[in-house]
Design a protein around this motif. Structure first.
Motif, PDB file in Angstrom:
ATOM      1  N   HIS A 182       8.843   3.658   1.825  1.00 28.96           N
ATOM      2  CA  HIS A 182       8.462   4.682   2.977  1.00 28.96           C
ATOM      3  C   HIS A 182       9.215   5.869   2.840  1.00 28.96           C
ATOM      4  CE1 HIS A 182       8.228   5.582   7.568  1.00 28.96           C
ATOM      5  NE2 HIS A 182       7.195   5.917   7.007  1.00 28.96           N
ATOM      6  N   ALA A 183      10.530   5.909   2.775  1.00 25.99           N
ATOM      7  CA  ALA A 183      11.574   7.084   2.544  1.00 25.99           C
ATOM      8  C   ALA A 183      10.979   7.867   1.479  1.00 25.99           C
ATOM      9  CB  ALA A 183      12.913   6.316   2.523  1.00 25.99           C
ATOM     10  N   ARG A 184      10.771   7.055   0.375  1.00 25.54           N
ATOM     11  CA  ARG A 184      10.326   7.857  -0.916  1.00 25.54           C
ATOM     12  C   ARG A 184       9.174   8.580  -0.671  1.00 25.54           C
ATOM     13  NH1 ARG A 184       7.894   5.565  -5.519  1.00 25.54           N
ATOM     14  NH2 ARG A 184       8.076   3.487  -4.499  1.00 25.54           N
TER      15      ARG A 184
ATOM     16  N   GLN B 265       7.807   9.621   2.069  1.00 24.45           N
ATOM     17  CA  GLN B 265       8.031  10.555   3.222  1.00 24.45           C
ATOM     18  C   GLN B 265       8.750  11.805   2.375  1.00 24.45           C
ATOM     19  OE1 GLN B 265      10.498   8.654   5.945  1.00 24.45           O
ATOM     20  NE2 GLN B 265       8.491   9.073   7.605  1.00 24.45           N
ATOM     21  N   THR B 266       9.479  11.691   1.442  1.00 28.53           N
ATOM     22  CA  THR B 266      10.129  12.668   0.603  1.00 28.53           C
ATOM     23  C   THR B 266       8.900  13.386  -0.072  1.00 28.53           C
ATOM     24  OG1 THR B 266      11.958  11.479   0.637  1.00 28.53           O
ATOM     25  CG2 THR B 266      11.756  13.364  -0.921  1.00 28.53           C
TER      26      THR B 266
ATOM     27  N   CYS C 238       2.198   6.540   4.077  1.00 28.72           N
ATOM     28  CA  CYS C 238       3.373   6.826   5.358  1.00 28.72           C
ATOM     29  C   CYS C 238       2.779   6.157   6.785  1.00 28.72           C
ATOM     30  CB  CYS C 238       3.860   8.023   5.558  1.00 28.72           C
ATOM     31  SG  CYS C 238       4.806   8.716   4.099  1.00 28.72           S
TER      32      CYS C 238
ATOM     33  N   LYS D 297      10.946  -0.269   3.637  1.00 25.20           N
ATOM     34  CA  LYS D 297      11.783   0.947   4.015  1.00 25.20           C
ATOM     35  C   LYS D 297      12.061   2.067   2.970  1.00 25.20           C
ATOM     36  CE  LYS D 297      13.919  -1.211   8.249  1.00 25.20           C
ATOM     37  NZ  LYS D 297      14.854  -2.212   8.552  1.00 25.20           N
ATOM     38  N   ASP D 298      12.346   1.388   1.687  1.00 24.50           N
ATOM     39  CA  ASP D 298      12.608   2.289   0.773  1.00 24.50           C
ATOM     40  C   ASP D 298      11.475   3.083   0.307  1.00 24.50           C
ATOM     41  OD1 ASP D 298      15.503   1.415   0.554  1.00 24.50           O
ATOM     42  OD2 ASP D 298      15.235   0.013  -1.073  1.00 24.50           O
TER      43      ASP D 298
END
Lengths: 239, 392
Positions: free
Chosen positions: B197-199, B201-202, B336, B194-195
Motif C-alpha cells: 500500500h505504501a509503495r 501510494q508513493t 490503493c 501495508k508495505d
C-alpha cells in the motif's frame, strides 16, 4: 496451500447445453481447440481474439460493440467486417443462432425466459431514440450467466459436503465466479484437488436429480495451487 | 417440524458476526402456533437451540445467513437433515431477481401482512444496545420476527413452481456453505499489504506529480485540477475551458462594531478561466451524452474512461506518455482504494488477520453471487498476493 478449481469453459458449456447446438456440442465432446479452429475459420488475428469474440457473442455481442471495443481495435475491423464474422459464426453454429432468435421471440411474446433450474428472467422494452426496444444483449446474456451460477452453486454444495467428510481441516475460503478456492494443509493438496474435481464432475447428475433436466455434456475443471491467490499455478494430480 | 427462527444480537456494526464485542442476546423459535423465546442469561440458552434443531426438519427465516452465522459462532452447526427456507431468497426467485436486498417490511407489505413491530428499533435508535432493552419488549419483537416468516412462507409456497421451490431449498443449502465460507475467511498478509500500500501510494503521488506537468503554465496555484472529473480530464485531453473558483486569504481589520480595530482573515473569491489546448482528436462517437444531446452546449466533452484512453493510446503517435501516466494513475488509485477498503474493514470489524467478505445471493439480476464488505471477487493481482494460505 490454496487449491482452486475453475470450471472449464463454463459459459461455452452452458450455451451448448441450453442451445443444443450440435456443432458446439461435438467440439466440446471431442475436446477440440474451439478458439484456435474459429480463429482460422473466421480469419481472426489471434486465438485470444477468437476466444473473447466467442464469449461476447454468446452474451449477445453486436457488430457495433466489437467495432468500437478497444480490445478489438488492433484487429482494425469495421462494423461491416465484424458483421461478416458474426454471420460466419452463426452459419457455423446454427443452433446458437436459432436459440438466440428463440430467446428473443419468447421474450417478445411472454416477457420472460425460464432456465432449467427454474430461475426466471423478466424483461421489458426500453425507450430509445428508435422507440421501444427489447434489451437484446441482456436477453441472450442472462440465461447463460444465471445457469452457470446455478451450476457453480451445486458444485459448491457438493464440495462442502465432500470436504466435511474427507478433509475436515480443509476450508472453503473463497468462491469467485466459476472458481472455488480451498485452503488446506500441504499434505492434503492432492486429496482436495480430487474432491474439487469430483464435486464439479458430479454437477450434471445433480442437475438431473434436482431439476429433472438432462445435462449431457461433461463439466470439467482446472486445478491450480499456490501459497497465495496470485501464485496459483496449474496442478496435475498424482496418479 | 417446520420452525420459524430469528436471533437478536448486540448492535456494534449492525450486529456484525465477526465483531469481537458483539454477542448473541436472544433467539426465538416458532412452529406457527407456539413460540419460544430464549435469553442469553438462561442457563440452558445453548442447549435449547441444539435440542430444538435436532427435531427441526426445516428452518424458516428472513436473511437467515445472519442468524445461522450467529449459531455457528456459538458452536452450533445446522445438520444435514435441516432444510433452509429463506423468505428473502424465495422472494428474489419469485420476482425474477428484481428484489435485491429487499427489507422484510417490504416483503410483508407486498403480501398485505402487518409490518414488523418497531418498538425495539426505537431503543436502538436511542443508542440502547439489545441486552439493555426490557426483556418483555425484546421477547415480543424477537417472537414476531420468528413467526412472520412462517406466514410469508405459506403464501410464497403457493406461488413458487415445483422447480423454483427446489431452487429455493438449494439456495438454502448454499446459504449454509456461504455462511461457513465467510466465517472461515481468507488469511490476509497484513504486513505485506501495508508495505504494498505504501509503495503504491508513493507511485500514485509520483504519477500525479508527473501529470501536473501537463497542466497549462497559467494554471492558478490556488486551485487543484480534479483528476477524477470527466469534464476536466476531457478538457485536458481534447481541449476546452474550465472555470475555477478559488479563494485568496488576506488580513483585514474590523472597521466598526464591537470588534472594531481587531484583525481577522477574510477570503477574497476569484474566478480563473483556464484554456486547455487540444492534445488529441477525440475518437469518433465518444462525445458524452450530456453535450451530444444538447445542440446549444457551449462546451463539448468526450469520454475519458479506461477503454477509450487505451484506444486513444493505440491510435495516437504523440502524447503516449500522458496517456500512460493517466493509465498508471487509474491503476495505482484502484490498488490503493482496494487496500484502503480492506484496512477499513479489518479495523471496523476487528478482524484478526483474516478477511471475512460477504457473499450475497440476492443482489445480482443474473442470479450470480456478488461479494461485498470487502469485494473479494474482483481483486487486483497485487491484492491477490496478500490473500494467502493459513497453513504455510
Amino acid at each position: 496451500m490454496l487449491v482452486a478449481g475453475d470450471v472449464k469453459g463454463l459459459e461455452v458449456v452452458c450455451a451448448a447445453e441450453l442451445s443444443k447446438d450440435p456443432v458446439l456440442w461435438k467440439e466440446i465432446l471431442d475436446k477440440e481447440d474451439i478458439h484456435g479452429n474459429n480463429q482460422k475459420a473466421f480469419g481472426l488475428h489471434s486465438r485470444l481474439i477468437s476466444k473473447i469474440f466467442k464469449f461476447r457473442l454468446i452474451y449477445g455481442g453486436s457488430a457495433y460493440s466489437y467495432a468500437n471495443d478497444p480490445d478489438f481495435s488492433s484487429v482494425g475491423y469495421s462494423q461491416k467486417q465484424w458483421q461478416r464474422v458474426i454471420d460466419d459464426y452463426y452459419t457455423k453454429y446454427k443452433g446458437i443462432a436459432e436459440w438466440h432468435h428463440g430467446l428473443v421471440n419468447r421474450v417478445r411474446e411472454t416477457g420472460y425466459i425460464e432456465i432449467p433450474s427454474g430461475r426466471i428472467f423478466r424483461f421489458e422494452p426500453k425507450e430509445s431514440w428508435k422507440g421501444l426496444e427489447w434489451p437484446l444483449t441482456t436477453i441472450k446474456n442472462y440465461p447463460v450467466q444465471g445457469y452457470g451460477a446455478d451450476l457453480v452453486m451445486l458444485a459448491r454444495i457438493e464440495l462442502a459436503r465432500l470436504l466435511r467428510l474427507h478433509s475436515p481441516k480443509s476450508l472453503l475460503v473463497m468462491t469467485v465466479h466459476d472458481s472455488l478456492v480451498v485452503d488446506c494443509p500441504n499434505s492434503e493438496i492432492d486429496l482436495v484437488a480430487r474432491l474439487i474435481t469430483e464435486a464439479i464432475d458430479k454437477v450434471p447428475s445433480m442437475v438431473y436429480n434436482n431439476w429433472h433436466h438432462e445435462f449431457l455434456l461433461p463439466l470439467t475443471c482446472e486445478i491450480s495451487v499456490g501459497r497465495s491467490k496470485a501464485e496459483l499455478v496449474e496442478y496435475k494430480m498424482e496418479n | 417440524m417446520i420452525l420459524g427462527f430469528d436471533v437478536e444480537t448486540t448492535t456494534k456494526e449492525r450486529g456484525h458476526v465477526h465483531h469481537p464485542d458483539n454477542f448473541l442476546v436472544s433467539y426465538s423459535f416458532s412452529n406457527g402456533t407456539k413460540t419460544g423465546f430464549h435469553y442469553y442469561k438462561d442457563p440452558d440458552f445453548k442447549d435449547v437451540v441444539v435440542r430444538t434443531l435436532l427435531r427441526c426438519r426445516e428452518l424458516v427465516g428472513f436473511n437467515l445467513k445472519f442468524d445461522i452465522q450467529w449459531l455457528m459462532r456459538n458452536g452450533v452447526e445446522i445438520e444435514d437433515h435441516v432444510r433452509i427456507y429463506d423468505v428473502a431468497l424465495a422472494e428474489q426467485i419469485l420476482t425474477a431477481q428484481q428484489s435485491p436486498m429487499v427489507s422484510f417490511n417490504e416483503v410483508l407489505e407486498g403480501y398485505g401482512i402487518q409490518q414488523k413491530l418497531d418498538v425495539v428499533k426505537g431503543y436502538w435508535e436511542q443508542g440502547i444496545s439489545t441486552e439493555n432493552i426490557p426483556i418483555e419488549i425484546l421477547e415480543e419483537y424477537n417472537n414476531d420476527d420468528a413467526e412472520k416468516p412462517l406466514v410469508v412462507r405459506a403464501i410464497q409456497m403457493g406461488l413458487l413452481s415445483e422447480k423454483q421451490l427446489g431452487l429455493v431449498y438449494q439456495q438454502g443449502q448454499d446459504l449454509l456453505v456461504l455462511a461457513r465460507t465467510e466465517l472461515n475467511g481468507v488469511k490476509f498478509d497484513t504486513e505485506r499489504a501495508k508495505d504494498d500500500h505504501a509503495r503504491y501510494q508513493t507511485c500514485l503521488m509520483e504519477t500525479e506529480e508527473l501529470l501536473r506537468k501537463y497542466l497549462p503554465d497559467d494554471f492558478p496555484s490556488g486551485v487543484s485540477f480534479n483528476w477524477d472529473s470527466g469534464d476536466q480530464l476531457s478538457c485536458l485531453l481534447y481541449g476546452g475551458t474550465v472555470k475555477y473558483d478559488y479563494a485568496i486569504s488576506e488580513e483585514a481589520v474590523y472597521k466598526s462594531g464591537d470588534k472594531k480595530g481587531l484583525p481577522y482573515t477574510r477570503n477574497h473569491w476569484h474566478q480563473h478561466t483556464v484554456e486547455f489546448p487540444r492534445r488529441f482528436d477525440p475518437l469518433p462517437k465518444t462525445e458524452v451524452k450530456k453535450t451530444k444531446d444538447d445542440p446549444n452546449a457551449t462546451a463539448r466533452y468526450y469520454q475519458v474512461d479506461d477503454p477509450t484512453l487505451r484506444q486513444l493510446r493505440r491510435k495516437s503517435k504523440d502524447g503516449k506518455q500522458l496517456l500512460a501516466a493517466l493509465a498508471d494513475k487509474a491503476k495505482y488509485s484502484k490498488i490503493c482504494e482496494t487496500f484502503d477498503s480492506l484496512f477499513r474493514a479489518i479495523e471496523r470489524y476487528g478482524w484478526q488477520g483474516y478477511l471475512h467478505g460477504q457473499y450475497n445471493q440476492n443482489v445480482a439480476r443474473t442470479g450470480r453471487l456478488s461479494s461485498s464488505k470487502p469485494n473479494l471477487q474482483n481483486t487486483d493481482a497485487t491484492v491477490d498476493e496478500c490473500l494467502i494460505s493459513r497453513y504455510d
